[in-house]
Design a protein around this motif. Structure first.
Motif, PDB file in Angstrom:
ATOM      1  N   LYS A  59       0.912  -1.138  -0.123  1.00  0.00           N
ATOM      2  CA  LYS A  59      -0.033   0.098   0.234  1.00  0.00           C
ATOM      3  C   LYS A  59       0.880   1.266  -0.134  1.00  0.00           C
ATOM      4  N   LYS A  60       1.956   1.129   0.931  1.00  0.00           N
ATOM      5  CA  LYS A  60       2.889   2.280   0.852  1.00  0.00           C
ATOM      6  C   LYS A  60       3.294   2.772  -0.601  1.00  0.00           C
ATOM      7  N   GLU A  61       3.738   1.454  -1.272  1.00  0.00           N
ATOM      8  CA  GLU A  61       4.675   1.723  -2.596  1.00  0.00           C
ATOM      9  C   GLU A  61       3.494   2.218  -3.586  1.00  0.00           C
ATOM     10  N   GLU A  62       2.403   1.487  -3.530  1.00  0.00           N
ATOM     11  CA  GLU A  62       1.184   1.972  -4.462  1.00  0.00           C
ATOM     12  C   GLU A  62       0.988   3.539  -4.186  1.00  0.00           C
ATOM     13  N   SER A  63       0.858   3.965  -2.925  1.00  0.00           N
ATOM     14  CA  SER A  63       0.631   5.362  -2.480  1.00  0.00           C
ATOM     15  C   SER A  63       1.687   6.301  -3.023  1.00  0.00           C
ATOM     16  N   SER A  64       2.955   6.050  -2.982  1.00  0.00           N
ATOM     17  CA  SER A  64       4.168   6.538  -3.339  1.00  0.00           C
ATOM     18  C   SER A  64       4.168   6.738  -4.966  1.00  0.00           C
ATOM     19  N   ALA A  65       3.959   5.526  -5.533  1.00  0.00           N
ATOM     20  CA  ALA A  65       3.886   5.482  -7.099  1.00  0.00           C
ATOM     21  C   ALA A  65       2.780   6.566  -7.340  1.00  0.00           C
ATOM     22  N   ALA A  66       1.691   6.466  -6.751  1.00  0.00           N
ATOM     23  CA  ALA A  66       0.516   7.498  -7.478  1.00  0.00           C
ATOM     24  C   ALA A  66       0.722   8.872  -7.147  1.00  0.00           C
ATOM     25  N   SER A  67       1.415   9.054  -6.049  1.00  0.00           N
ATOM     26  CA  SER A  67       1.720  10.400  -5.727  1.00  0.00           C
ATOM     27  C   SER A  67       2.965  10.891  -6.688  1.00  0.00           C
ATOM     28  N   LYS A  68       3.794  10.275  -7.117  1.00  0.00           N
ATOM     29  CA  LYS A  68       4.699  10.403  -8.286  1.00  0.00           C
ATOM     30  C   LYS A  68       4.149  10.848  -9.354  1.00  0.00           C
ATOM     31  N   LYS A  69       3.254   9.938  -9.965  1.00  0.00           N
ATOM     32  CA  LYS A  69       2.385  10.041 -10.899  1.00  0.00           C
ATOM     33  C   LYS A  69       1.771  11.316 -11.499  1.00  0.00           C
ATOM     34  N   LYS A  70       1.125  11.664 -10.030  1.00  0.00           N
ATOM     35  CA  LYS A  70       0.170  12.960 -10.171  1.00  0.00           C
ATOM     36  C   LYS A  70       1.383  14.095 -10.114  1.00  0.00           C
ATOM     37  N   GLY A  71       2.520  14.152  -9.842  1.00  0.00           N
ATOM     38  CA  GLY A  71       3.462  15.088  -9.838  1.00  0.00           C
ATOM     39  C   GLY A  71       3.455  15.739  -8.509  1.00  0.00           C
ATOM     40  N   GLY A  72       3.329  15.236  -7.537  1.00  0.00           N
ATOM     41  CA  GLY A  72       3.249  15.718  -6.183  1.00  0.00           C
ATOM     42  C   GLY A  72       4.297  16.553  -5.770  1.00  0.00           C
ATOM     43  N   LYS A  73       3.957  17.490  -5.122  1.00  0.00           N
ATOM     44  CA  LYS A  73       5.114  18.585  -4.596  1.00  0.00           C
ATOM     45  C   LYS A  73       5.889  18.079  -3.354  1.00  0.00           C
ATOM     46  N   LYS A  74       6.953  18.447  -3.364  1.00  0.00           N
ATOM     47  CA  LYS A  74       7.980  17.991  -2.250  1.00  0.00           C
ATOM     48  C   LYS A  74       7.342  18.887  -1.029  1.00  0.00           C
ATOM     49  N   GLY A  75       7.226  18.469   0.117  1.00  0.00           N
ATOM     50  CA  GLY A  75       7.246  19.295   1.164  1.00  0.00           C
ATOM     51  C   GLY A  75       5.375  19.237   1.672  1.00  0.00           C
ATOM     52  N   LYS A  76       4.763  18.892   0.873  1.00  0.00           N
ATOM     53  CA  LYS A  76       3.238  18.859   1.170  1.00  0.00           C
ATOM     54  C   LYS A  76       2.880  17.446   1.475  1.00  0.00           C
ATOM     55  N   LYS A  77       2.168  17.295   2.602  1.00  0.00           N
ATOM     56  CA  LYS A  77       1.595  15.855   2.973  1.00  0.00           C
ATOM     57  C   LYS A  77       0.184  15.956   2.989  1.00  0.00           C
ATOM     58  N   LYS A  78      -0.106  14.745   2.636  1.00  0.00           N
ATOM     59  CA  LYS A  78      -1.741  14.258   2.470  1.00  0.00           C
ATOM     60  C   LYS A  78      -2.207  14.321   3.916  1.00  0.00           C
ATOM     61  N   LYS A  79      -3.398  15.079   4.274  1.00  0.00           N
ATOM     62  CA  LYS A  79      -4.118  14.829   5.760  1.00  0.00           C
ATOM     63  C   LYS A  79      -4.964  13.608   5.461  1.00  0.00           C
ATOM     64  N   GLY A  80      -4.948  12.922   6.636  1.00  0.00           N
ATOM     65  CA  GLY A  80      -6.173  11.875   6.744  1.00  0.00           C
ATOM     66  C   GLY A  80      -6.013  10.744   6.059  1.00  0.00           C
ATOM     67  N   GLY A  81      -4.727  10.350   5.657  1.00  0.00           N
ATOM     68  CA  GLY A  81      -4.654   9.128   4.543  1.00  0.00           C
ATOM     69  C   GLY A  81      -4.885   7.814   5.746  1.00  0.00           C
ATOM     70  N   LYS A  82      -5.584   6.810   5.053  1.00  0.00           N
ATOM     71  CA  LYS A  82      -5.793   5.786   5.787  1.00  0.00           C
ATOM     72  C   LYS A  82      -4.545   4.852   6.076  1.00  0.00           C
ATOM     73  N   LYS A  83      -4.915   4.247   7.299  1.00  0.00           N
ATOM     74  CA  LYS A  83      -3.761   3.494   7.706  1.00  0.00           C
ATOM     75  C   LYS A  83      -4.149   1.944   7.714  1.00  0.00           C
ATOM     76  N   LYS A  84      -3.297   0.885   7.461  1.00  0.00           N
ATOM     77  CA  LYS A  84      -3.610  -0.479   7.614  1.00  0.00           C
ATOM     78  C   LYS A  84      -3.316  -0.784   9.044  1.00  0.00           C
ATOM     79  N   VAL A  85      -4.027  -1.570   9.778  1.00  0.00           N
ATOM     80  CA  VAL A  85      -3.810  -1.679  11.274  1.00  0.00           C
ATOM     81  C   VAL A  85      -3.856  -3.276  11.364  1.00  0.00           C
ATOM     82  N   VAL A  86      -2.818  -3.829  11.847  1.00  0.00           N
ATOM     83  CA  VAL A  86      -2.737  -5.208  12.080  1.00  0.00           C
ATOM     84  C   VAL A  86      -2.453  -5.387  13.744  1.00  0.00           C
ATOM     85  N   GLU A  87      -3.756  -5.905  14.295  1.00  0.00           N
ATOM     86  CA  GLU A  87      -3.302  -6.361  16.067  1.00  0.00           C
ATOM     87  C   GLU A  87      -3.325  -7.659  16.095  1.00  0.00           C
TER      88      GLU A  87
END
Length: 163
Positions: A105-133
């Protein structure tokens, strides 16, 4: 006259001699002592119907130290060891799979942000996290039970179902 001398148990469809029950008892006792299992059909000279087979095994005092599965007697200790190994393997698999899914999921998210031309220094708020308990229930520790929760999005569940 030989029949009168023969002692044993009348079951539903067969008569079983006490000597056969004594031999079965010794085999069951040995499998319990060695924390193992045994195929009891190998100890019986003929085929006995399942209902009679079960009734015959119940004549053996050591049979309370395990369980019968078809013609196999499984000691309680052996069974518990098998369950413990399975639980440990399942927990390890869940941990590894959870970590693997998280990394994917991290790799998919990273690849998707690179495709969109994400700007450095800006972080997405409220991203979903995968939880394993992995939670061990204190009340059920004797049985060694564990509850495993893996929280996935509907898309991730669908993807896992396809795999």
């Amino acid at each position: 006259s030989q029949l009168k001398e023969l002692q044993g148990k009348h079951l539903e469809t067969v008569f079983v001699s006490n000597s056969l029950i004594t031999n079965l008892e010794a085999s069951i006792f040995e499998s319990t002592k060695s924390e193992s299992w045994i195929d009891l059909s190998l100890c019986i000279p003929l085929e006995i119907p399942p209902g009679d087979f079960s009734a015959m095994i119940k004549q053996c005092p050591s049979s309370t130290n395990g369980m019968l599965a078809d013609t196999y007697f499984i000691s309680k200790t052996f069974y518990k060891k098998c369950i413990q190994v399975f639980k440990e393997s399942a927990i390890q698999y869940a941990k590894n799979r959870g970590e693997q899914l998280y990394e994917e999921k991290k790799e998919e998210s990273s690849a998707a942000s690179k495709k969109k031309g994400g700007k450095k220094g800006k972080k997405k708020k409220g991203g979903k996290k995968k939880v394993v308990e992995i939670e061990e229930d204190e009340d059920e520790k004797e049985e060694g039970s564990a509850k495993i929760f893996i929280h996935l999005s509907p898309q991730e569940i669908e993807k896992e179902m396809k795999n």
